[in-house]
Design an enzyme around this catalytic site. Structure first.
Site, short mmCIF file in Angstrom:
data_model
loop_
_atom_site.label_atom_id
_atom_site.label_comp_id
_atom_site.label_asym_id
_atom_site.label_seq_id
_atom_site.Cartn_x
_atom_site.Cartn_y
_atom_site.Cartn_z
NE ARG A 1 -1.92 -1.79 3.48
CZ ARG A 1 -2.27 -2.95 4.02
NH1 ARG A 1 -3.43 -3.49 3.72
NH2 ARG A 1 -1.47 -3.58 4.85
CB ILE A 2 3.50 2.51 2.30
CG1 ILE A 2 2.53 2.45 3.50
CG2 ILE A 2 4.41 3.75 2.40
CD1 ILE A 2 3.20 2.17 4.85
NE ARG B 1 6.50 -10.52 0.45
CZ ARG B 1 5.78 -10.42 1.55
NH1 ARG B 1 5.94 -11.30 2.51
NH2 ARG B 1 4.89 -9.47 1.72
CB ALA C 1 10.95 -0.83 5.62
NE ARG C 2 8.43 -2.31 12.38
CZ ARG C 2 7.46 -1.43 12.14
NH1 ARG C 2 7.71 -0.33 11.44
NH2 ARG C 2 6.24 -1.62 12.58
CD GLU D 1 12.90 2.11 15.50
OE1 GLU D 1 13.42 2.31 14.39
OE2 GLU D 1 11.70 2.31 15.74
CG HIS E 1 9.57 4.37 13.96
ND1 HIS E 1 9.92 3.07 14.23
CD2 HIS E 1 8.48 4.29 13.16
CE1 HIS E 1 9.08 2.24 13.62
NE2 HIS E 1 8.19 2.97 12.97
CB ILE E 2 8.13 10.89 13.22
CG1 ILE E 2 9.22 11.46 12.28
CG2 ILE E 2 8.57 10.96 14.67
CD1 ILE E 2 9.46 12.96 12.44
C1 GLV Z 1 5.06 2.02 12.04
O1 GLV Z 1 6.20 1.79 11.87
C2 GLV Z 1 4.03 1.10 11.72
O2 GLV Z 1 4.31 -0.06 11.41
O3 GLV Z 1 2.86 1.51 11.76
#
Ligand code: GLV
Length: 332
Positions: free
Chosen positions: A157-158, A178, A238-239, A268, A286-287
């Site tokens: 989606r993002i 993927r 992402a992460r 983090e 992470h905002i």
């Molecule tokens: C933020 O990182 C989320 O996964 O919503």
């Protein structure tokens, strides 16, 4: 009738706590003290549900000692903090907060990309330090977005919301995922599916928006950074863990890529010290989903999920964003 007990692991909008309190006996952490493994285990004892944060690790070992727990509701779209197979095996409902944060996160991705390519924070720090004495033709030369090639790794989606934004900048969009998107979606997004190798080699700007898992751990490490253009920028939305931050710090220091923009980090809130000392990186805590409206929508959706999962309120039953639908047949 006694209300089921729930835990809200981190501070959240007071209105959301008030709403939950209509249905539940709420143990809320409005002081926002960090609940590490042992404290989390203790606070979860006897609770039927938990409104959790993406930093709360909830795994099989933890839930094995929590026979009353019936629902784990993340206030995040990512849920790599949850061991979903273990929750499912234990009959526990797991939910996340998709959709409500897509556009806000994509907006922020764009902000991070532009700040990175055009050296916004680096030049601001320089100005604030009183170093601006005269204009010069080569001050803070950056990289253009307009008519450049945007690479997107992870086209959910993002990723798709980011691709839509690229149209306004006349960019060519390449992606790797993927699974390939239907042709019709590719056409609508004007995005071309390529191998990861081609994505790394061709992208002027590479955006990472893939979920974190054992398979995506260090998707970008020294070998991948070496395949990117020296003029390229990299943005991680992402992460932490999708990128090998130590390898990235080296690549930035040695100018093997132009710059990076990072909203997420391995371990983090700790940040790799090598990233804190290189100038060509924009760092944010992470905002990406942090607009007032979106954070409220995420908290509301997490609460809706919890209320439904514990069979309270008007929508008792199936939570709106269930991660593990297969649990419904044998839920606790
Ligand atoms: C933020 O990182 C989320 O996964 O919503």
């Amino acid at each position: 009738m006694t209300k089921p007990s729930i835990l809200v692991t981190r501070a959240v909008f007071p209105e959301v706590i008030d709403r939950l309190a209509q249905y539940f006996d709420v143990d809320s952490n409005q002081q926002d003290v960090a609940l590490d493994g042992a404290a989390l285990r203790q606070r979860l004892a006897g609770k039927s549900g938990v409104l959790a944060n993406a930093a709360d690790r909830i795994d099989g070992e933890l839930v094995a000692g929590l026979p009353a727990l019936r629902a784990v509701c993340n206030m995040a779209v990512g849920y790599n903090n949850l061991d979903v197979p273990a929750l499912t095996a234990a009959g526990i409902v797991a939910t996340n907060t998709p959709d409500v944060l897509t556009e806000t996160t994509a907006d922020f991705g764009w902000a991070l990309l532009m700040a990175t390519a055009r050296r916004v924070t680096e030049s601001e720090h320089w100005l604030r330090a009183g170093k601006w004495e005269r204009w010069s033709y080569d001050m803070f030369l950056g990289m253009d977005l307009y008519r450049s090639t945007l690479g997107i790794l992870g086209m959910g989606r993002i990723g798709q919301a980011l691709a839509r934004r690229a149209a306004g900048f006349g960019m060519s969009v390449l992606y790797h995922n993927r699974s390939r998107l239907p042709e019709e979606t590719e056409r609508a997004l004007n995005a071309r599916y390529v191998s990861k190798t081609e994505l790394l080699a061709q992208s002027d700007h590479l955006l990472l928006v893939l979920p974190y898992s054992a398979q995506s751990h260090h998707s970008i490490g020294a070998a991948e950074l070496a395949q990117m253009k020296p003029s390229a920028t990299l943005v991680n939305l992402a992460r932490g863990g999708v990128v090998d931050d130590a390898a990235l710090a080296v690549a930035l220091r040695e100018r093997r890529i132009f710059a990076a923009g990072l909203d997420v980090f391995e371990g983090e809130p700790q940040v790799h010290p090598g990233l804190l000392t290189v100038p060509n990186v924009v760092l944010t805590p992470h905002i990406a989903s942090a607009s007032e409206k979106t954070r409220r929508a995420m908290a509301d959706l997490a609460a809706d999920n919890l209320i439904a999962a514990l069979n309270a309120g008007p929508q008792a039953g199936r939570p709106p964003s269930l991660i593990n639908p297969e649990v419904m047949a044998h839920r606790r």
